[in-house]
Design a protein around this motif. Structure first.
Motif, mmCIF file in Angstrom:
data_model
loop_
_atom_site.group_PDB
_atom_site.id
_atom_site.type_symbol
_atom_site.label_atom_id
_atom_site.label_comp_id
_atom_site.label_asym_id
_atom_site.label_seq_id
_atom_site.Cartn_x
_atom_site.Cartn_y
_atom_site.Cartn_z
ATOM 1 N N GLY A 158 -9.072 -6.984 -4.046
ATOM 2 C CA GLY A 158 -10.137 -6.826 -3.047
ATOM 3 C C GLY A 158 -11.381 -7.591 -3.448
ATOM 4 N N ALA A 197 -3.160 -3.978 -7.590
ATOM 5 C CA ALA A 197 -3.392 -4.935 -6.491
ATOM 6 C C ALA A 197 -2.245 -4.830 -5.489
ATOM 7 C CB ALA A 197 -3.446 -6.350 -7.037
ATOM 8 N N ASN A 198 -2.567 -5.029 -4.209
ATOM 9 C CA ASN A 198 -1.504 -5.137 -3.206
ATOM 10 C C ASN A 198 -0.911 -6.534 -3.265
ATOM 11 O OD1 ASN A 198 -1.765 -2.590 -2.050
ATOM 12 N ND2 ASN A 198 -3.455 -3.253 -0.755
ATOM 13 N N SER A 249 -12.923 -3.611 -6.320
ATOM 14 C CA SER A 249 -13.296 -4.460 -5.201
ATOM 15 C C SER A 249 -14.731 -4.214 -4.738
ATOM 16 C CB SER A 249 -12.341 -4.245 -4.042
ATOM 17 O OG SER A 249 -12.490 -2.941 -3.571
ATOM 18 N N ASN A 302 -13.228 1.381 -8.781
ATOM 19 C CA ASN A 302 -12.704 0.507 -7.752
ATOM 20 C C ASN A 302 -13.284 -0.889 -7.953
ATOM 21 O OD1 ASN A 302 -12.540 -0.902 -5.162
ATOM 22 N ND2 ASN A 302 -11.539 0.991 -4.550
ATOM 23 N N ASP A 356 -8.944 -0.293 -9.934
ATOM 24 C CA ASP A 356 -8.157 -0.299 -8.709
ATOM 25 C C ASP A 356 -8.515 -1.487 -7.826
ATOM 26 O OD1 ASP A 356 -6.137 1.296 -7.869
ATOM 27 O OD2 ASP A 356 -7.375 3.026 -7.383
ATOM 28 N N GLU A 357 -7.524 -1.993 -7.103
ATOM 29 C CA GLU A 357 -7.740 -3.002 -6.048
ATOM 30 C C GLU A 357 -8.450 -4.260 -6.526
ATOM 31 O OE1 GLU A 357 -9.539 -1.371 -2.541
ATOM 32 O OE2 GLU A 357 -8.392 0.471 -2.689
ATOM 33 N N PRO A 361 0.818 -1.212 0.000
ATOM 34 C CA PRO A 361 0.000 0.000 0.000
ATOM 35 C C PRO A 361 0.854 1.266 0.000
ATOM 36 C CG PRO A 361 -0.623 -1.452 1.811
ATOM 37 C CD PRO A 361 0.590 -2.043 1.182
#
Ligand SMILES: Nc1ncnc2c1ncn2[C@@H]1O[C@H](COP(=O)(O)OP(=O)(O)OP(=O)(O)O)[C@@H](O)[C@H]1O
Length: 442
Positions: A111, A139-140, A75, A73, A107-108, A50
Protein backbone atom coordinates in the motif's frame (compact mmCIF):
# COMPACT_ATOMS: atom_id res chain seq x y z
CA UNK A 1 -22.40 -2.38 18.69
CA UNK A 2 -21.65 -5.96 17.73
CA UNK A 3 -18.08 -6.89 17.05
CA UNK A 4 -17.42 -7.95 13.49
CA UNK A 5 -17.37 -11.73 13.32
CA UNK A 6 -14.21 -11.96 11.30
CA UNK A 7 -12.44 -10.34 14.25
CA UNK A 8 -14.37 -12.24 16.91
CA UNK A 9 -13.54 -15.59 15.28
CA UNK A 10 -10.02 -14.82 14.15
CA UNK A 11 -7.88 -17.91 14.87
CA UNK A 12 -5.90 -17.53 18.07
CA UNK A 13 -3.32 -20.18 17.27
CA UNK A 14 -1.64 -21.61 14.17
CA UNK A 15 -3.61 -24.84 14.67
CA UNK A 16 -6.83 -22.99 14.10
CA UNK A 17 -5.66 -21.40 10.84
CA UNK A 18 -7.25 -23.33 8.01
CA UNK A 19 -5.60 -24.46 4.81
CA UNK A 20 -2.19 -22.82 4.79
CA UNK A 21 -0.08 -25.82 5.85
CA UNK A 22 2.92 -25.07 3.68
CA UNK A 23 3.04 -21.45 4.82
CA UNK A 24 2.66 -22.48 8.47
CA UNK A 25 5.57 -24.91 8.13
CA UNK A 26 7.84 -22.31 6.54
CA UNK A 27 6.88 -19.72 9.11
CA UNK A 28 7.56 -21.96 12.09
CA UNK A 29 10.92 -23.07 10.70
CA UNK A 30 11.83 -19.44 10.21
CA UNK A 31 10.79 -18.32 13.68
CA UNK A 32 12.60 -21.27 15.25
CA UNK A 33 15.78 -20.31 13.42
CA UNK A 34 15.43 -16.93 15.12
CA UNK A 35 14.87 -18.46 18.52
CA UNK A 36 17.98 -20.58 18.06
CA UNK A 37 19.86 -17.32 17.46
CA UNK A 38 20.67 -18.08 13.85
CA UNK A 39 17.91 -16.58 11.69
CA UNK A 40 17.72 -17.89 8.15
CA UNK A 41 16.23 -14.54 7.08
CA UNK A 42 15.65 -11.45 9.17
CA UNK A 43 12.23 -10.88 7.63
CA UNK A 44 9.54 -12.76 5.76
CA UNK A 45 7.13 -11.31 3.23
CA UNK A 46 3.75 -13.04 3.49
CA UNK A 47 1.81 -12.44 0.32
CA UNK A 48 -1.48 -13.52 -1.17
CA UNK A 49 -4.99 -12.26 -2.00
CA UNK A 50 -7.11 -10.38 0.59
CA UNK A 51 -8.70 -12.27 3.45
CA UNK A 52 -6.67 -15.47 3.29
CA UNK A 53 -5.04 -15.08 6.68
CA UNK A 54 -1.82 -13.08 6.35
CA UNK A 55 -2.41 -10.89 9.40
CA UNK A 56 -4.08 -13.80 11.17
CA UNK A 57 -1.03 -16.03 10.68
CA UNK A 58 1.35 -13.40 11.99
CA UNK A 59 -0.79 -12.83 15.07
CA UNK A 60 -1.23 -16.55 15.72
CA UNK A 61 2.51 -17.12 15.38
CA UNK A 62 3.22 -14.40 17.95
CA UNK A 63 0.71 -15.94 20.35
CA UNK A 64 1.99 -19.52 19.93
CA UNK A 65 5.59 -18.49 20.51
CA UNK A 66 4.69 -16.00 23.25
CA UNK A 67 6.20 -13.09 21.38
CA UNK A 68 5.00 -9.59 21.95
CA UNK A 69 3.55 -8.37 18.66
CA UNK A 70 4.42 -4.89 17.49
CA UNK A 71 2.00 -4.21 14.67
CA UNK A 72 1.98 -1.29 12.27
CA UNK A 73 0.18 -0.55 9.06
CA UNK A 74 2.98 0.27 6.67
CA UNK A 75 0.79 1.85 4.02
CA UNK A 76 0.04 4.77 6.27
CA UNK A 77 2.70 7.26 5.21
CA UNK A 78 2.46 9.01 8.54
CA UNK A 79 4.13 5.96 10.00
CA UNK A 80 7.37 6.67 8.20
CA UNK A 81 8.93 8.29 11.25
CA UNK A 82 7.64 5.46 13.42
CA UNK A 83 9.35 2.95 11.13
CA UNK A 84 12.56 4.93 11.41
CA UNK A 85 12.42 5.15 15.16
CA UNK A 86 11.48 1.48 15.34
CA UNK A 87 14.61 0.71 13.29
CA UNK A 88 16.63 2.47 15.96
CA UNK A 89 14.98 0.67 18.84
CA UNK A 90 14.86 -2.70 17.14
CA UNK A 91 18.60 -2.61 16.68
CA UNK A 92 19.03 -3.02 20.42
CA UNK A 93 17.93 -6.21 22.13
CA UNK A 94 16.19 -7.06 25.33
CA UNK A 95 16.12 -4.56 28.08
CA UNK A 96 15.11 -1.51 26.06
CA UNK A 97 11.94 -3.28 24.92
CA UNK A 98 11.31 -4.58 28.41
CA UNK A 99 10.30 -7.94 27.00
CA UNK A 100 12.63 -10.44 25.48
CA UNK A 101 10.67 -11.86 22.62
CA UNK A 102 9.17 -9.54 20.11
CA UNK A 103 7.73 -9.89 16.62
CA UNK A 104 7.39 -6.89 14.33
CA UNK A 105 4.50 -6.92 11.85
CA UNK A 106 4.38 -4.37 9.04
CA UNK A 107 1.03 -4.86 7.35
CA UNK A 108 0.23 -3.92 3.73
CA UNK A 109 3.66 -2.89 2.49
CA UNK A 110 2.25 -2.88 -1.05
CA UNK A 111 0.00 0.00 0.00
CA UNK A 112 3.05 2.23 0.11
CA UNK A 113 2.87 4.82 -2.56
CA UNK A 114 6.39 4.99 -3.94
CA UNK A 115 6.16 8.73 -4.60
CA UNK A 116 4.13 9.92 -1.62
CA UNK A 117 5.96 7.71 0.83
CA UNK A 118 9.43 8.37 -0.49
CA UNK A 119 11.88 6.93 1.93
CA UNK A 120 9.50 4.37 3.40
CA UNK A 121 11.00 1.40 1.53
CA UNK A 122 14.50 2.55 2.52
CA UNK A 123 13.34 2.88 6.12
CA UNK A 124 11.99 -0.69 6.07
CA UNK A 125 15.21 -2.01 4.55
CA UNK A 126 17.14 -0.19 7.27
CA UNK A 127 14.84 -1.75 9.85
CA UNK A 128 15.49 -5.21 8.37
CA UNK A 129 19.25 -4.65 8.36
CA UNK A 130 19.41 -3.41 11.90
CA UNK A 131 16.78 -5.51 13.58
CA UNK A 132 17.45 -7.87 16.42
CA UNK A 133 13.84 -9.09 16.22
CA UNK A 134 11.97 -11.10 13.58
CA UNK A 135 9.93 -9.06 11.11
CA UNK A 136 6.88 -10.08 9.09
CA UNK A 137 5.80 -7.96 6.13
CA UNK A 138 2.48 -8.57 4.40
CA UNK A 139 1.28 -7.64 0.92
CA UNK A 140 -1.52 -8.54 -1.48
CA UNK A 141 0.61 -7.81 -4.48
CA UNK A 142 4.34 -7.99 -3.81
CA UNK A 143 5.30 -7.73 -7.50
CA UNK A 144 5.28 -3.98 -7.84
CA UNK A 145 8.75 -2.93 -9.12
CA UNK A 146 9.17 -0.48 -6.23
CA UNK A 147 9.00 -3.40 -3.79
CA UNK A 148 11.96 -5.23 -5.30
CA UNK A 149 14.37 -4.30 -2.47
CA UNK A 150 11.91 -5.82 0.00
CA UNK A 151 11.55 -8.98 -2.09
CA UNK A 152 15.32 -9.35 -2.06
CA UNK A 153 15.66 -8.71 1.65
CA UNK A 154 12.91 -11.02 2.87
CA UNK A 155 11.95 -14.66 2.54
CA UNK A 156 8.85 -14.81 0.36
CA UNK A 157 6.01 -16.99 1.64
CA UNK A 158 2.87 -17.34 -0.46
CA UNK A 159 -0.63 -17.82 0.91
CA UNK A 160 -3.16 -19.42 -1.41
CA UNK A 161 -6.80 -18.49 -1.89
CA UNK A 162 -8.99 -20.49 0.52
CA UNK A 163 -10.78 -23.38 -1.14
CA UNK A 164 -14.34 -24.50 -0.55
CA UNK A 165 -13.88 -26.96 2.32
CA UNK A 166 -11.70 -24.87 4.62
CA UNK A 167 -14.04 -21.94 4.05
CA UNK A 168 -17.02 -24.09 4.88
CA UNK A 169 -15.38 -25.25 8.14
CA UNK A 170 -14.76 -21.59 9.07
CA UNK A 171 -18.37 -20.59 8.40
CA UNK A 172 -19.85 -23.67 10.10
CA UNK A 173 -17.86 -23.03 13.26
CA UNK A 174 -19.25 -19.52 13.40
CA UNK A 175 -22.84 -20.70 12.83
CA UNK A 176 -22.46 -23.12 15.74
CA UNK A 177 -20.85 -20.60 18.04
CA UNK A 178 -23.54 -18.00 17.26
CA UNK A 179 -26.28 -20.66 17.49
CA UNK A 180 -27.84 -19.71 14.18
CA UNK A 181 -29.50 -22.02 11.74
CA UNK A 182 -27.43 -22.03 8.55
CA UNK A 183 -28.47 -24.09 5.55
CA UNK A 184 -25.65 -25.96 3.89
CA UNK A 185 -26.74 -24.77 0.49
CA UNK A 186 -26.68 -21.17 1.70
CA UNK A 187 -23.12 -21.54 2.97
CA UNK A 188 -22.09 -23.02 -0.38
CA UNK A 189 -23.67 -20.06 -2.13
CA UNK A 190 -21.86 -17.55 0.08
CA UNK A 191 -18.56 -19.38 -0.49
CA UNK A 192 -19.09 -19.32 -4.26
CA UNK A 193 -19.51 -15.58 -4.17
CA UNK A 194 -16.51 -14.91 -1.98
CA UNK A 195 -13.68 -15.90 -4.33
CA UNK A 196 -11.65 -17.54 -1.56
CA UNK A 197 -11.71 -14.47 0.70
CA UNK A 198 -12.57 -15.58 4.24
CA UNK A 199 -13.20 -12.04 5.47
CA UNK A 200 -15.74 -11.45 2.71
CA UNK A 201 -17.49 -14.79 3.31
CA UNK A 202 -17.72 -14.15 7.07
CA UNK A 203 -19.00 -10.60 6.52
CA UNK A 204 -21.69 -11.87 4.17
CA UNK A 205 -22.69 -14.57 6.65
CA UNK A 206 -22.97 -11.95 9.39
CA UNK A 207 -24.96 -9.67 7.08
CA UNK A 208 -27.57 -12.31 6.31
CA UNK A 209 -27.73 -13.58 9.90
CA UNK A 210 -28.15 -10.10 11.35
CA UNK A 211 -30.69 -9.14 8.72
CA UNK A 212 -32.90 -12.24 9.10
CA UNK A 213 -31.78 -14.21 12.18
CA UNK A 214 -31.25 -17.31 9.99
CA UNK A 215 -29.24 -18.15 6.94
CA UNK A 216 -31.26 -19.85 4.22
CA UNK A 217 -30.50 -20.16 0.54
CA UNK A 218 -33.28 -17.72 -0.41
CA UNK A 219 -32.03 -15.08 1.98
CA UNK A 220 -28.45 -15.57 0.87
CA UNK A 221 -29.49 -15.24 -2.78
CA UNK A 222 -31.37 -12.08 -1.88
CA UNK A 223 -28.55 -10.41 -0.08
CA UNK A 224 -25.19 -11.75 -1.11
CA UNK A 225 -23.52 -10.27 -4.13
CA UNK A 226 -20.52 -11.63 -5.92
CA UNK A 227 -17.37 -10.24 -4.38
CA UNK A 228 -17.24 -7.54 -6.93
CA UNK A 229 -15.22 -4.63 -8.06
CA UNK A 230 -14.86 -2.08 -5.31
CA UNK A 231 -17.54 0.55 -4.94
CA UNK A 232 -16.47 3.95 -6.15
CA UNK A 233 -17.03 6.87 -3.75
CA UNK A 234 -20.38 7.84 -5.32
CA UNK A 235 -21.72 4.28 -5.08
CA UNK A 236 -20.42 3.94 -1.55
CA UNK A 237 -22.19 7.15 -0.48
CA UNK A 238 -25.44 6.14 -2.14
CA UNK A 239 -25.30 2.71 -0.49
CA UNK A 240 -24.75 4.30 2.94
CA UNK A 241 -27.41 7.00 2.63
CA UNK A 242 -29.98 4.73 1.03
CA UNK A 243 -29.37 1.68 3.22
CA UNK A 244 -32.42 0.04 4.70
CA UNK A 245 -30.56 -2.45 6.87
CA UNK A 246 -27.61 -2.18 9.18
CA UNK A 247 -25.56 -4.69 7.17
CA UNK A 248 -26.13 -2.84 3.91
CA UNK A 249 -24.65 0.35 5.33
CA UNK A 250 -21.81 -1.58 6.87
CA UNK A 251 -20.83 -3.42 3.72
CA UNK A 252 -21.02 -0.14 1.79
CA UNK A 253 -18.08 1.13 3.80
CA UNK A 254 -16.19 -2.15 3.94
CA UNK A 255 -16.66 -2.98 0.22
CA UNK A 256 -14.89 0.10 -0.96
CA UNK A 257 -11.16 0.47 -1.22
CA UNK A 258 -11.32 4.23 -0.72
CA UNK A 259 -9.05 5.22 2.09
CA UNK A 260 -11.12 5.40 5.33
CA UNK A 261 -10.11 8.96 5.97
CA UNK A 262 -11.06 9.98 2.48
CA UNK A 263 -14.42 8.27 2.89
CA UNK A 264 -14.96 10.29 6.08
CA UNK A 265 -14.36 13.43 4.02
CA UNK A 266 -16.81 12.30 1.33
CA UNK A 267 -19.49 11.67 3.93
CA UNK A 268 -18.68 14.95 5.66
CA UNK A 269 -19.17 16.88 2.43
CA UNK A 270 -22.39 15.18 1.45
CA UNK A 271 -24.38 14.71 4.66
CA UNK A 272 -26.00 18.15 4.40
CA UNK A 273 -26.83 17.50 0.75
CA UNK A 274 -28.55 14.21 1.44
CA UNK A 275 -30.31 14.96 4.73
CA UNK A 276 -32.65 17.89 4.91
CA UNK A 277 -33.86 17.68 8.51
CA UNK A 278 -31.38 19.56 10.73
CA UNK A 279 -31.62 16.98 13.51
CA UNK A 280 -30.76 14.20 11.06
CA UNK A 281 -27.78 16.23 9.94
CA UNK A 282 -26.72 16.77 13.55
CA UNK A 283 -26.98 13.05 14.40
CA UNK A 284 -25.08 12.07 11.26
CA UNK A 285 -22.22 14.44 12.10
CA UNK A 286 -22.21 13.15 15.65
CA UNK A 287 -21.72 9.58 14.33
CA UNK A 288 -19.09 10.75 11.87
CA UNK A 289 -17.09 12.58 14.53
CA UNK A 290 -17.08 9.45 16.67
CA UNK A 291 -15.97 7.41 13.64
CA UNK A 292 -13.07 9.80 13.27
CA UNK A 293 -12.14 9.40 16.97
CA UNK A 294 -12.10 5.59 16.64
CA UNK A 295 -10.05 5.83 13.46
CA UNK A 296 -7.39 7.82 15.28
CA UNK A 297 -7.46 5.43 18.21
CA UNK A 298 -7.19 2.47 15.85
CA UNK A 299 -3.97 3.94 14.53
CA UNK A 300 -2.58 4.32 18.01
CA UNK A 301 -3.94 1.34 19.89
CA UNK A 302 -4.78 -1.35 17.37
CA UNK A 303 -6.57 -1.90 14.09
CA UNK A 304 -9.30 -3.97 15.73
CA UNK A 305 -10.93 -0.67 16.67
CA UNK A 306 -11.47 0.01 12.98
CA UNK A 307 -14.60 -2.07 13.26
CA UNK A 308 -16.23 0.71 15.33
CA UNK A 309 -15.19 3.27 12.73
CA UNK A 310 -17.03 1.22 10.10
CA UNK A 311 -20.10 0.88 12.32
CA UNK A 312 -20.26 4.62 12.87
CA UNK A 313 -19.40 5.71 9.33
CA UNK A 314 -21.82 3.27 7.74
CA UNK A 315 -24.85 2.39 9.90
CA UNK A 316 -24.19 5.36 12.23
CA UNK A 317 -24.60 7.85 9.41
CA UNK A 318 -27.28 5.82 7.59
CA UNK A 319 -29.64 5.61 10.55
CA UNK A 320 -29.03 9.13 11.80
CA UNK A 321 -31.97 9.95 9.60
CA UNK A 322 -35.23 9.60 11.54
CA UNK A 323 -37.02 10.62 8.35
CA UNK A 324 -36.11 7.18 7.06
CA UNK A 325 -38.33 5.56 9.67
CA UNK A 326 -41.45 7.08 8.13
CA UNK A 327 -43.24 4.56 5.90
CA UNK A 328 -43.61 7.19 3.20
CA UNK A 329 -39.87 7.93 3.11
CA UNK A 330 -38.15 7.85 -0.24
CA UNK A 331 -34.44 8.48 -0.52
CA UNK A 332 -33.70 11.77 -2.25
CA UNK A 333 -31.52 11.58 -5.35
CA UNK A 334 -28.73 14.09 -5.03
CA UNK A 335 -25.62 14.83 -7.00
CA UNK A 336 -22.81 14.11 -4.58
CA UNK A 337 -19.89 16.47 -4.37
CA UNK A 338 -16.19 15.89 -4.26
CA UNK A 339 -14.83 16.91 -0.83
CA UNK A 340 -13.83 20.58 -0.77
CA UNK A 341 -11.19 19.73 1.77
CA UNK A 342 -9.28 17.60 -0.74
CA UNK A 343 -9.56 20.33 -3.39
CA UNK A 344 -8.22 22.86 -0.91
CA UNK A 345 -5.35 20.55 -0.03
CA UNK A 346 -4.41 20.25 -3.68
CA UNK A 347 -4.58 24.02 -4.16
CA UNK A 348 -2.47 24.81 -1.11
CA UNK A 349 0.06 22.02 -1.54
CA UNK A 350 2.93 24.30 -2.56
CA UNK A 351 2.42 26.59 0.40
CA UNK A 352 2.09 23.68 2.82
CA UNK A 353 5.29 22.13 1.48
CA UNK A 354 7.10 25.43 1.97
CA UNK A 355 5.75 25.75 5.51
CA UNK A 356 6.84 22.19 6.20
CA UNK A 357 10.38 22.74 5.05
CA UNK A 358 10.53 26.04 6.96
CA UNK A 359 9.42 24.29 10.15
CA UNK A 360 11.99 21.58 9.59
CA UNK A 361 14.79 24.13 9.16
CA UNK A 362 13.81 26.02 12.31
CA UNK A 363 13.26 22.75 14.19
CA UNK A 364 16.80 21.57 13.48
CA UNK A 365 18.21 24.74 15.02
CA UNK A 366 16.04 24.84 18.12
CA UNK A 367 15.94 21.04 18.53
CA UNK A 368 12.17 20.83 18.46
CA UNK A 369 9.66 18.66 16.62
CA UNK A 370 7.67 20.07 13.73
CA UNK A 371 4.50 20.35 15.82
CA UNK A 372 6.25 22.08 18.66
CA UNK A 373 7.94 24.51 16.30
CA UNK A 374 4.60 25.27 14.66
CA UNK A 375 2.65 25.80 17.83
CA UNK A 376 5.16 27.32 20.20
CA UNK A 377 7.87 28.95 18.22
CA UNK A 378 6.64 30.08 14.82
CA UNK A 379 4.88 33.30 15.95
CA UNK A 380 8.06 34.41 17.74
CA UNK A 381 10.12 33.52 14.72
CA UNK A 382 7.93 35.65 12.48
CA UNK A 383 8.42 38.70 14.75
CA UNK A 384 12.13 38.01 14.96
CA UNK A 385 12.31 37.66 11.17
CA UNK A 386 11.06 41.21 10.66
CA UNK A 387 14.20 42.60 12.31
CA UNK A 388 16.78 40.08 11.27
CA UNK A 389 15.60 38.86 7.90
CA UNK A 390 18.96 39.34 6.15
CA UNK A 391 20.77 37.21 8.68
CA UNK A 392 18.03 34.55 8.80
CA UNK A 393 17.68 34.38 5.00
CA UNK A 394 21.33 33.44 4.80
CA UNK A 395 21.53 31.22 7.83
CA UNK A 396 18.45 29.15 6.98
CA UNK A 397 19.01 29.39 3.23
CA UNK A 398 15.38 30.38 2.82
CA UNK A 399 13.78 29.87 -0.58
CA UNK A 400 11.49 32.47 -2.14
CA UNK A 401 8.48 30.29 -1.37
CA UNK A 402 9.48 30.01 2.29
CA UNK A 403 9.90 33.79 2.48
CA UNK A 404 6.41 34.19 1.01
CA UNK A 405 5.04 31.90 3.70
CA UNK A 406 6.70 34.02 6.40
CA UNK A 407 5.20 37.18 4.84
CA UNK A 408 1.79 35.56 4.76
CA UNK A 409 2.07 34.45 8.38
CA UNK A 410 3.27 37.86 9.40
CA UNK A 411 0.19 39.59 8.00
CA UNK A 412 -2.00 36.87 9.49
CA UNK A 413 -0.55 37.31 12.98
CA UNK A 414 -0.76 41.09 12.68
CA UNK A 415 -4.42 40.84 11.84
CA UNK A 416 -4.99 38.79 14.96
CA UNK A 417 -2.79 40.58 17.45
CA UNK A 418 -2.79 44.26 16.53
CA UNK A 419 -5.38 46.46 18.19
CA UNK A 420 -7.11 48.92 15.86
CA UNK A 421 -5.67 52.41 16.12
CA UNK A 422 -7.64 55.02 18.09
CA UNK A 423 -8.80 56.93 14.94
CA UNK A 424 -9.81 53.72 13.16
CA UNK A 425 -11.87 52.70 16.16
CA UNK A 426 -13.63 56.06 16.25
CA UNK A 427 -14.27 55.96 12.54
CA UNK A 428 -15.80 52.48 12.75
CA UNK A 429 -18.06 53.47 15.63
CA UNK A 430 -19.18 56.59 13.74
CA UNK A 431 -19.90 54.54 10.64
CA UNK A 432 -21.97 52.02 12.56
CA UNK A 433 -23.87 54.77 14.30
CA UNK A 434 -24.78 56.60 11.09
CA UNK A 435 -25.84 53.35 9.37
CA UNK A 436 -28.09 52.59 12.34
CA UNK A 437 -29.78 56.02 12.18
CA UNK A 438 -30.15 55.82 8.43
CA UNK A 439 -31.88 52.45 8.75
CA UNK A 440 -34.08 53.73 11.53
CA UNK A 441 -35.20 56.75 9.49
CA UNK A 442 -36.07 54.67 6.49
N1 LIG B 1 -6.77 -19.45 6.87
C1 LIG B 1 -7.72 -18.99 7.69
N2 LIG B 1 -8.26 -19.77 8.64
C2 LIG B 1 -9.23 -19.28 9.45
N3 LIG B 1 -9.74 -18.04 9.36
C3 LIG B 1 -9.24 -17.22 8.42
C4 LIG B 1 -8.21 -17.66 7.55
N4 LIG B 1 -7.91 -16.63 6.73
C5 LIG B 1 -8.68 -15.63 7.07
N5 LIG B 1 -9.50 -15.97 8.08
C6 LIG B 1 -10.54 -15.10 8.65
O1 LIG B 1 -10.63 -13.94 7.82
C7 LIG B 1 -10.31 -12.76 8.56
C8 LIG B 1 -9.44 -11.87 7.72
O2 LIG B 1 -8.15 -12.46 7.56
P1 LIG B 1 -6.80 -11.64 7.56
O3 LIG B 1 -7.03 -10.24 8.09
O4 LIG B 1 -5.74 -12.43 8.19
O5 LIG B 1 -6.57 -11.57 6.01
P2 LIG B 1 -5.37 -10.95 5.23
O6 LIG B 1 -4.87 -12.03 4.33
O7 LIG B 1 -4.39 -10.31 6.16
O8 LIG B 1 -6.15 -9.89 4.36
P3 LIG B 1 -5.72 -8.44 3.84
O9 LIG B 1 -4.71 -8.68 2.78
O10 LIG B 1 -6.98 -7.87 3.30
O11 LIG B 1 -5.20 -7.71 5.05
C9 LIG B 1 -9.64 -13.22 9.84
O12 LIG B 1 -9.96 -12.35 10.90
C10 LIG B 1 -10.24 -14.60 10.05
O13 LIG B 1 -11.44 -14.49 10.76
Amino acid sequence: MPLQWFLKYRPKSLNEVENEDEAKKELTEWIESWLKGNPSYKAVLLYGPPGVGKTTLAEALARDYKLELFEMNASDSRNLNDIRSMAERASVTGTLFGIKGKLILLDEVDGLNARADAGAIDAIIELINKTKYPIILTANDPWDPSLRPLRNAAKMIELKRLTKYPLKRILKKICEAEKIVCEDEALDFIIDQSEGDARYAINMLQGVAEGYGRVTIDMAKNLVRKKDRELDPFEALRSVFWAKYYWQAKSAVTDTQIDYELLLRWLDENIPLQYTDMEDVWRAYDALSRASIFLNRAKLVGWDLLSYTFDLMGPGVAFASFEKKKPTYKAKWVKYQFPQYIQQLAKTKETRDALDSLLRKIGVIIHASKDKTLNDFLPLFVIYYKKFHDKLDKELELTEKEKDVIKMLSSLYEGITEQPKEEERKETTERKRSTYYRRKKS
